[in-house]
Design a protein around this motif. Structure first.
Motif, PDB file in Angstrom:
ATOM      1  N   VAL A   2       0.859  -1.179   0.000  1.00  0.00           N
ATOM      2  CA  VAL A   2       0.000   0.000   0.000  1.00  0.00           C
ATOM      3  C   VAL A   2       0.896   1.230   0.000  1.00  0.00           C
ATOM      4  CG1 VAL A   2      -1.738   1.305   1.264  1.00  0.00           C
ATOM      5  CG2 VAL A   2      -1.840  -1.206   1.233  1.00  0.00           C
ATOM      6  N   GLN A   3       0.620   2.159  -0.895  1.00  0.00           N
ATOM      7  CA  GLN A   3       1.371   3.416  -0.921  1.00  0.00           C
ATOM      8  C   GLN A   3       0.474   4.520  -0.368  1.00  0.00           C
ATOM      9  OE1 GLN A   3       1.193   1.502  -4.075  1.00  0.00           O
ATOM     10  NE2 GLN A   3       2.869   0.394  -3.103  1.00  0.00           N
ATOM     11  N   LEU A   4       1.068   5.357   0.463  1.00  0.00           N
ATOM     12  CA  LEU A   4       0.334   6.435   1.120  1.00  0.00           C
ATOM     13  C   LEU A   4       1.038   7.761   0.869  1.00  0.00           C
ATOM     14  CD1 LEU A   4      -0.206   4.623   4.537  1.00  0.00           C
ATOM     15  CD2 LEU A   4      -1.876   4.857   2.703  1.00  0.00           C
ATOM     16  N   VAL A   5       0.265   8.765   0.505  1.00  0.00           N
ATOM     17  CA  VAL A   5       0.824  10.094   0.271  1.00  0.00           C
ATOM     18  C   VAL A   5      -0.003  11.124   1.018  1.00  0.00           C
ATOM     19  CG1 VAL A   5       1.413  11.840  -1.422  1.00  0.00           C
ATOM     20  CG2 VAL A   5       1.681   9.417  -2.002  1.00  0.00           C
ATOM     21  N   GLU A   6       0.642  11.837   1.927  1.00  0.00           N
ATOM     22  CA  GLU A   6      -0.021  12.892   2.694  1.00  0.00           C
ATOM     23  C   GLU A   6       0.101  14.228   1.974  1.00  0.00           C
ATOM     24  OE1 GLU A   6       2.203  10.182   5.696  1.00  0.00           O
ATOM     25  OE2 GLU A   6       2.598  11.149   3.771  1.00  0.00           O
ATOM     26  N   SER A   7      -0.864  15.091   2.208  1.00  0.00           N
ATOM     27  CA  SER A   7      -0.828  16.450   1.685  1.00  0.00           C
ATOM     28  C   SER A   7      -1.658  17.341   2.598  1.00  0.00           C
ATOM     29  CB  SER A   7      -1.368  16.504   0.254  1.00  0.00           C
ATOM     30  OG  SER A   7      -2.719  16.091   0.210  1.00  0.00           O
ATOM     31  N   GLY A   8      -1.488  18.651   2.407  1.00  0.00           N
ATOM     32  CA  GLY A   8      -2.290  19.605   3.159  1.00  0.00           C
ATOM     33  C   GLY A   8      -1.569  20.306   4.284  1.00  0.00           C
ATOM     34  N   GLY A   9      -0.331  19.935   4.542  1.00  0.00           N
ATOM     35  CA  GLY A   9       0.409  20.611   5.600  1.00  0.00           C
ATOM     36  C   GLY A   9       0.789  22.021   5.195  1.00  0.00           C
ATOM     37  N   GLY A  10       1.283  22.775   6.161  1.00  0.00           N
ATOM     38  CA  GLY A  10       1.692  24.143   5.884  1.00  0.00           C
ATOM     39  C   GLY A  10       1.853  24.942   7.150  1.00  0.00           C
ATOM     40  N   LEU A  11       1.957  26.248   6.983  1.00  0.00           N
ATOM     41  CA  LEU A  11       2.126  27.175   8.107  1.00  0.00           C
ATOM     42  C   LEU A  11       0.791  27.835   8.413  1.00  0.00           C
ATOM     43  CD1 LEU A  11       3.916  28.815  10.065  1.00  0.00           C
ATOM     44  CD2 LEU A  11       4.335  30.400   8.166  1.00  0.00           C
ATOM     45  N   VAL A  12       0.409  27.823   9.675  1.00  0.00           N
ATOM     46  CA  VAL A  12      -0.857  28.412  10.088  1.00  0.00           C
ATOM     47  C   VAL A  12      -0.668  29.075  11.447  1.00  0.00           C
ATOM     48  CG1 VAL A  12      -1.662  26.274  11.178  1.00  0.00           C
ATOM     49  CG2 VAL A  12      -3.338  27.952  10.381  1.00  0.00           C
ATOM     50  N   GLN A  13      -1.432  30.110  11.697  1.00  0.00           N
ATOM     51  CA  GLN A  13      -1.367  30.784  12.991  1.00  0.00           C
ATOM     52  C   GLN A  13      -2.148  30.000  14.041  1.00  0.00           C
ATOM     53  OE1 GLN A  13      -2.667  34.858  12.372  1.00  0.00           O
ATOM     54  NE2 GLN A  13      -0.537  35.529  12.103  1.00  0.00           N
ATOM     55  N   ALA A  14      -1.757  30.178  15.264  1.00  0.00           N
ATOM     56  CA  ALA A  14      -2.488  29.550  16.363  1.00  0.00           C
ATOM     57  C   ALA A  14      -3.963  29.937  16.298  1.00  0.00           C
ATOM     58  CB  ALA A  14      -1.889  29.959  17.702  1.00  0.00           C
ATOM     59  N   GLY A  15      -4.819  28.953  16.518  1.00  0.00           N
ATOM     60  CA  GLY A  15      -6.249  29.162  16.414  1.00  0.00           C
ATOM     61  C   GLY A  15      -6.816  28.848  15.046  1.00  0.00           C
ATOM     62  N   GLY A  16      -5.939  28.671  14.081  1.00  0.00           N
ATOM     63  CA  GLY A  16      -6.377  28.393  12.717  1.00  0.00           C
ATOM     64  C   GLY A  16      -6.691  26.933  12.483  1.00  0.00           C
ATOM     65  N   SER A  17      -6.972  26.623  11.226  1.00  0.00           N
ATOM     66  CA  SER A  17      -7.364  25.264  10.846  1.00  0.00           C
ATOM     67  C   SER A  17      -6.580  24.798   9.623  1.00  0.00           C
ATOM     68  CB  SER A  17      -8.861  25.213  10.514  1.00  0.00           C
ATOM     69  OG  SER A  17      -9.651  25.549  11.627  1.00  0.00           O
ATOM     70  N   LEU A  18      -6.423  23.494   9.547  1.00  0.00           N
ATOM     71  CA  LEU A  18      -5.848  22.839   8.365  1.00  0.00           C
ATOM     72  C   LEU A  18      -6.562  21.518   8.166  1.00  0.00           C
ATOM     73  CD1 LEU A  18      -1.946  23.222   8.633  1.00  0.00           C
ATOM     74  CD2 LEU A  18      -3.428  24.229   6.889  1.00  0.00           C
ATOM     75  N   ARG A  19      -6.588  21.072   6.917  1.00  0.00           N
ATOM     76  CA  ARG A  19      -7.129  19.758   6.619  1.00  0.00           C
ATOM     77  C   ARG A  19      -6.072  18.937   5.904  1.00  0.00           C
ATOM     78  NH1 ARG A  19     -11.456  17.734   2.130  1.00  0.00           N
ATOM     79  NH2 ARG A  19     -12.521  16.104   3.350  1.00  0.00           N
ATOM     80  N   LEU A  20      -5.670  17.863   6.542  1.00  0.00           N
ATOM     81  CA  LEU A  20      -4.705  16.953   5.937  1.00  0.00           C
ATOM     82  C   LEU A  20      -5.434  15.866   5.165  1.00  0.00           C
ATOM     83  CD1 LEU A  20      -2.151  16.479   8.863  1.00  0.00           C
ATOM     84  CD2 LEU A  20      -2.254  18.282   7.133  1.00  0.00           C
ATOM     85  N   SER A  21      -4.816  15.446   4.073  1.00  0.00           N
ATOM     86  CA  SER A  21      -5.358  14.349   3.275  1.00  0.00           C
ATOM     87  C   SER A  21      -4.316  13.250   3.149  1.00  0.00           C
ATOM     88  CB  SER A  21      -5.747  14.843   1.887  1.00  0.00           C
ATOM     89  OG  SER A  21      -6.750  15.830   1.945  1.00  0.00           O
ATOM     90  N   CYS A  22      -4.803  12.031   3.010  1.00  0.00           N
ATOM     91  CA  CYS A  22      -3.931  10.876   2.794  1.00  0.00           C
ATOM     92  C   CYS A  22      -4.530  10.067   1.654  1.00  0.00           C
ATOM     93  CB  CYS A  22      -3.827  10.043   4.061  1.00  0.00           C
ATOM     94  SG  CYS A  22      -2.903   8.500   3.864  1.00  0.00           S
TER      95      CYS A  22
END
Length: 123
Positions: A2-22
């Motif tokens: 099984v191959q897995l690739v993550e995406s969606g990381g980055g720089l965000v300020q405290a209190g913010g949101s991010l959505r990671l995908s795999c």
């Protein structure tokens, strides 16, 4: 395999949101439980959240109420919605797959790993 690739990381300020995908590919039918893990700078890898083939979920206490794990089996995708981010959430985030049913999402029970995506939360 099984191959897995993550995406969606980055720089965000405290209190913010991010959505990671795999994104998963390869022997998809062998996938059972899936999980998100993270490794903060200078620290060991730790479990963040897990989701079983049944859809049941578990979260580490440090992210409970702020992070939500989900999976879309039709698209071979897993997600981690991260809200109310804190500087201590800064880490490389990894997705992982187990090919057997598991009760506890310890790192040793996972069979395949992605290469990670970096999340940096600034104060």
């Amino acid at each position: 395999q099984v191959q897995l690739v993550e995406s969606g990381g980055g720089l965000v300020q405290a209190g913010g949101s991010l959505r990671l995908s795999c994104a998963a590919s390869g022997s998809i039918r062998s996938m059972n439980a899936m999980g998100w893990y993270r490794q903060p700078p200078g620290k060991q890898r730790e479990w963040v959240a897990g989701i079983r083939s049944s859809g049941s979920t578990n979260y580490a206490n440090s992210v409970k109420g702020r992070f939500t794990i989900s999976r879309d089996n039709a698209k071979n995708m897993m997600y981690l919605q991260m809200n109310s981010l804190k500087p201590e959430d800064t880490a490389v985030y990894y997705c992982a797959v187990a090919t057997r049913p598991i009760l506890v999402f310890t790192t040793t029970r996972m069979d395949y790993w992605g290469k990670g995506t970096l999340v940096t939360v600034s104060s």
